[in-house]
Structures are given as C-alpha cells and as structure tokens.
Design a protein around this motif. Structure first.
Motif, PDB file in Angstrom:
ATOM      1  N   SER A 208      44.706  52.323  44.417  1.00 54.92           N
ATOM      2  CA  SER A 208      43.850  51.567  43.497  1.00 54.92           C
ATOM      3  C   SER A 208      42.391  51.947  43.695  1.00 54.92           C
ATOM      4  O   SER A 208      41.608  51.990  42.733  1.00 54.92           O
ATOM      5  CB  SER A 208      44.045  50.059  43.676  1.00 54.92           C
ATOM      6  OG  SER A 208      43.764  49.658  45.003  1.00 54.92           O
ATOM      7  N   MET A 383      39.708  46.741  39.314  1.00 57.37           N
ATOM      8  CA  MET A 383      40.849  46.031  39.873  1.00 57.37           C
ATOM      9  C   MET A 383      40.441  45.010  40.934  1.00 57.37           C
ATOM     10  O   MET A 383      41.133  44.021  41.139  1.00 57.37           O
ATOM     11  CB  MET A 383      41.855  47.030  40.461  1.00 57.37           C
ATOM     12  CG  MET A 383      42.605  47.791  39.409  1.00 57.37           C
ATOM     13  SD  MET A 383      43.682  46.707  38.413  1.00 57.37           S
ATOM     14  CE  MET A 383      43.544  47.476  36.795  1.00 57.37           C
ATOM     15  N   PHE A 387      40.737  42.070  38.326  1.00 59.23           N
ATOM     16  CA  PHE A 387      42.198  42.003  38.244  1.00 59.23           C
ATOM     17  C   PHE A 387      42.856  41.831  39.608  1.00 59.23           C
ATOM     18  O   PHE A 387      43.928  42.373  39.870  1.00 59.23           O
ATOM     19  CB  PHE A 387      42.745  43.245  37.527  1.00 59.23           C
ATOM     20  CG  PHE A 387      42.446  43.249  36.057  1.00 59.23           C
ATOM     21  CD1 PHE A 387      43.215  42.525  35.163  1.00 59.23           C
ATOM     22  CD2 PHE A 387      41.352  43.949  35.570  1.00 59.23           C
ATOM     23  CE1 PHE A 387      42.932  42.504  33.810  1.00 59.23           C
ATOM     24  CE2 PHE A 387      41.045  43.941  34.216  1.00 59.23           C
ATOM     25  CZ  PHE A 387      41.837  43.213  33.326  1.00 59.23           C
ATOM     26  N   THR A 394      47.440  41.888  39.908  1.00 56.92           N
ATOM     27  CA  THR A 394      47.504  43.067  39.043  1.00 56.92           C
ATOM     28  C   THR A 394      47.047  44.311  39.796  1.00 56.92           C
ATOM     29  O   THR A 394      47.538  45.415  39.550  1.00 56.92           O
ATOM     30  CB  THR A 394      46.654  42.837  37.789  1.00 56.92           C
ATOM     31  OG1 THR A 394      47.195  41.703  37.083  1.00 56.92           O
ATOM     32  CG2 THR A 394      46.676  44.041  36.863  1.00 56.92           C
ATOM     33  N   LYS A 395      46.132  44.137  40.722  1.00 50.70           N
ATOM     34  CA  LYS A 395      45.731  45.256  41.586  1.00 50.70           C
ATOM     35  C   LYS A 395      46.938  45.782  42.363  1.00 50.70           C
ATOM     36  O   LYS A 395      47.158  46.999  42.447  1.00 50.70           O
ATOM     37  CB  LYS A 395      44.636  44.803  42.545  1.00 50.70           C
ATOM     38  CG  LYS A 395      44.167  45.847  43.546  1.00 50.70           C
ATOM     39  CD  LYS A 395      43.048  45.272  44.406  1.00 50.70           C
ATOM     40  CE  LYS A 395      42.556  46.275  45.450  1.00 50.70           C
ATOM     41  NZ  LYS A 395      43.567  46.482  46.527  1.00 50.70           N
ATOM     42  N   LEU A 398      49.285  47.678  40.119  1.00 53.67           N
ATOM     43  CA  LEU A 398      48.823  49.048  39.894  1.00 53.67           C
ATOM     44  C   LEU A 398      49.207  49.942  41.075  1.00 53.67           C
ATOM     45  O   LEU A 398      49.697  51.066  40.885  1.00 53.67           O
ATOM     46  CB  LEU A 398      47.312  49.067  39.697  1.00 53.67           C
ATOM     47  CG  LEU A 398      46.648  50.454  39.648  1.00 53.67           C
ATOM     48  CD1 LEU A 398      47.134  51.237  38.439  1.00 53.67           C
ATOM     49  CD2 LEU A 398      45.128  50.334  39.645  1.00 53.67           C
ATOM     50  N   ILE A 419      51.141  47.495  34.339  1.00 52.31           N
ATOM     51  CA  ILE A 419      49.862  46.850  34.638  1.00 52.31           C
ATOM     52  C   ILE A 419      49.520  45.813  33.572  1.00 52.31           C
ATOM     53  O   ILE A 419      49.086  44.699  33.879  1.00 52.31           O
ATOM     54  CB  ILE A 419      48.724  47.899  34.716  1.00 52.31           C
ATOM     55  CG1 ILE A 419      49.096  49.011  35.673  1.00 52.31           C
ATOM     56  CG2 ILE A 419      47.427  47.237  35.171  1.00 52.31           C
ATOM     57  CD1 ILE A 419      49.653  48.569  36.973  1.00 52.31           C
ATOM     58  N   ALA A 423      48.958  41.716  34.083  1.00 49.75           N
ATOM     59  CA  ALA A 423      47.722  41.032  33.703  1.00 49.75           C
ATOM     60  C   ALA A 423      47.957  39.970  32.641  1.00 49.75           C
ATOM     61  O   ALA A 423      47.288  38.925  32.639  1.00 49.75           O
ATOM     62  CB  ALA A 423      46.699  42.052  33.216  1.00 49.75           C
TER      63      ALA A 423
END
Length: 432
Positions: A208, A383, A387, A394-395, A398, A419, A423
């Motif tokens: 990330s 992120m 996020f 959500t990070k 990813l 992703i 989110a």
C-alpha cells in the motif's frame, strides 16, 4: 522550514469521518501537567514511565532524546520499548484491553489511532503547553470529531523513489520526468545486469505504501481525491485502475523471488548497492545512511501524467497518554516536551526526518528537499488518510488484493473491484 500543510479538503473530511468518544481526565478535572491529583513531581519520588513504539530501528536515537528530557526532569525516567511494526497493533491492543498498557504509546495515524480514543483508552491533550502551535491539518491525524486532540504529532512523512546517484551516473541515467522515462530507466538498468527496483511483496503494508508513491502519477495529484470525497468518482475509475496496472507493469524490474522479500531484504539490497532504486518512505533515510555511510543517495518525486511531479505525504506517529496510566501527570509532562522546538530539533537531526513541530529545520539537504516538496508538490497518502477504516480496512483490502495480483491470482481489474467493494461498505460518499 515552511509550515506543513496537508490538503485542506482532505483534513476536513477526515475529521468529519471520525466518530470519537471523548475520554476525560480522572475525576473530570483538567489540571495542568504536574498539578493534577496524585502527582509525584516535586516530592522527590522516582517515577518510571513505559513508552511503546513500533520503530525498533529508532532505539538508539531515542536514547539521546530521552536523556535530554530526563536531564530537565530528574524524577522521571522513560523506559522506551519498541516492538516489530507488524506485531505492534496486536500487542498494544491486548495490553490496553487488559489495563496493562504503557503510560505513553505511539499512535498509528488517522482512523486506527483515533479508534483507541473511541474505546476510551486515551487521555485528551488539548491543555498541554505547545499543542496549539501545531496547524490543525497536522493535528487532524489524532483529532476527534469533538475537536479534542489525543496525540502529539511526531513527524511529517513522505514517500518517494530513492536512487543511487553513482549507479545512475555510471550508466548515463537521469531522474525520470515521466512514467515512460521511468520504465526506460528500469529497462536500461536491467539490461546492464543491475536490479532496477528493490521491492518485496511479503509485507502487505509495503504494497500500500508503494501504491501510495505510484498512484498519484495516474491521477495527477489531489484533483481526483476531491472527486472521490464528493462521490463523483470511485476506486474502479480509469485513473485508479491505471495505478494498479502500473504496479503490475513494474514486475519485470523487481528482484528475483520478490514475493518473499520483506523490508530488511529490500533495504539491504539497496544499501549494498545491488539495486538502483528503492520505493519507500522518508523514515528510511536514517537507516540507509547507517547501513552504508558512503551511499550516494538521492530521491525523486513521482512524475505525473500531466508532466509535473508529486510527493505523497501524511502525518505519522503521534504519541499519546494512556487514560489509565498511574503516572499521568508525568506522562503529560513528556507530552509537553514533545511539543517543544527543542524536541523537534533533536528528533529531526537524530532520525533525519521532518519534525511535525512548527519552525524546525535540519542540516540534512535531503530532509529539507523533502520538506520543500511537501510544501509545493504534495498529495495525501490516499489509503492512510482516507481509506484506513472498515473491517478489514480498505487499506488492508488493497494490500491483500495486491499480494493476490503478485501471486498471479488477480488481475488489476479484479484488484480495483475488491477495493471498491471494501470502501462501499463504509465510505460515506460511496453510500449515497
């Protein structure tokens, strides 16, 4: 150093997204540090404060900082105990839940750190001397919806491509000014038998972070982020999909067996001059110089699609006080110290990083270069700033999806779909 500013809209939306349960001082009082009930300062009694961090590599540097504090506060001792970064969250949360947490703790930035305040584990710091001098967008990394501050900001991080100047010069290469030039540079290095980019996919957070460096080139800075925050775009847009595709496009220029490499492997590969470039954060600068003091090191910001350059930034590593600390007045005394220019200068020069304390500069040209670009050409680390919520965040989604892509199990389109799906479960603009 000019005053650091993150993207204004980003900060406002971040704060609005935080649902914070404020925790007050014991007995509802808000006395100044050193004057609260139960304080031992001035009594001659020795107090030892436990201080936890995820930065094992900072142990030596903190010795000098702690010594400076203890010289001014002889009745207070600091026991600095860092843990492996990937294990820190679990260790800290377990300790806090069992009422055995440290007196002073390092907070993850934005949502993860604020969640500890929501659970009632943190002491508000609004009344400590010096905290009001920090810009609001810097304090936003540890500020709740109610406006209370729960951490003293430590550093202003950036991410970029580090590169070996000697290798570049020996091969007639210059800093790339576009994505095509970056790929051409990597190809030239590979043809000459040099690993172009030191990279590893074993630790998700590095993926990330690397995406945080590369992605803004696809959406040319912060304009796209404005659209995301307004719900006018999403994470399956052409801009975001291109950022994932570019992560895949770099695979031929990674080391062999890169999927099994972790940070130490990547750092060593670059520091020993076996790789020409290294995607990472400003916090790696000190470690690289220690590994190889003769390393001819520089960095370049990410070239964007509109022929500009961008550097990704965020506020990192605030320090907080455990609301259940038995030595709260002394712990707050250390928070006051962390808000001083003296601390900021010690931190910046010990760790070769940008201090969050306003008005602090260093004698390191690379750190000052990072600070200048953070003023003129920055975009928020998407992120981390926006996020880092959700279950899983959500990070994290990813990171997991990128690992799947590097294992050949997901396409860039499938990564973007995962992703967006993550989110959409919590990000307000996507739930309209």
């Amino acid at each position: 150093m000019k005053q650091f500013r993150l993207h204004k809209v980003a900060s406002v939306c971040l704060i609005a997204a935080m649902a914070l349960i404020g925790c007050s001082s014991q007995g509802g009082e808000k006395a100044a540090p050193g004057t609260q009930p139960g304080a031992s300062e001035g009594s001659g009694q020795q107090v030892t404060l436990s201080m936890h961090s995820w930065r094992v590599e900072d142990t030596e540097g903190y010795k000098a900082i702690i010594q400076a504090f203890e010289a001014e506060n002889p009745n207070i001792k600091i026991d600095f105990k860092p843990f492996k970064a990937t294990e820190y969250n679990t260790i800290l949360n377990t300790a806090l839940q069992s009422d055995s947490g440290p007196d002073i703790l390092q907070l993850r930035p934005y949502a993860p750190g604020i969640s500890l305040a929501e659970a009632g584990y943190l002491e508000p710091l609004d009344n400590i001397a010096g905290i009001s001098a920090f810009p609001k967008d810097v304090l936003a990394a540890a500020t709740g919806k109610d406006g209370k501050v729960y951490g003293v900001p430590l550093s202003l991080n950036s991410t970029q491509f580090f590169y070996n100047k000697k290798i570049f010069e020996q091969n007639g290469l210059k800093e790339p000014k576009s994505w095509d030039e970056l790929i051409a540079t990597a190809k030239t290095l590979k043809e000459k038998g040099i690993v172009p980019i030191s990279f590893g996919a074993k630790e998700g957070w590095l993926l990330s972070l690397s995406h945080g460096v590369i992605a803004p080139a696809s959406y040319s800075g912060s304009g796209y982020i404005d659209k995301l925050l307004k719900g006018e775009s999403n994470l399956q847009s052409p801009e975001f999909l291109q950022s994932i595709s570019r992560m895949q496009e770099l695979i031929p220029y990674f080391p062999e067996n890169y999927v099994g490499l972790e940070l130490n492997d990547m750092r060593t590969l670059f520091a020993t001059e076996k790789a020409a470039m290294f995607i990472n954060g400003s916090f790696e600068l000190e470690g690289l110089k220690k590994l190889n003091p003769d390393l001819q090191l520089d960095f370049f910001p990410m070239p964007t699609n509109d022929q500009k350059a961008v550097i990704t930034t965020w506020v990192d590593g605030s320090y907080a006080v455990n609301a259940k600390s038995k030595h709260k007045p002394e712990a707050l005394k250390f928070m006051e110290f962390m808000a001083t220019k003296k601390f900021g200068e010690l931190f910046a020069n010990q760790f070769k990083r940008i201090s969050a304390v306003p008005g602090v500069s260093t004698d390191d040209p690379l750190v000052n270069k990072m600070a200048e670009l953070s003023q003129s050409s920055s975009t928020p680390y998407l992120m981390v700033v926006h996020f880092a919520e959700g279950k899983p965040t959500t990070k994290q989604a990813l990171e997991n999806a990128l690992q799947g892509m590097y294992l050949g199990k997901l396409t860039p389109e499938q990564v973007a779909e995962e992703i967006q799906k993550s989110a959409a479960t919590w990000f307000p603009p996507f739930k309209k």
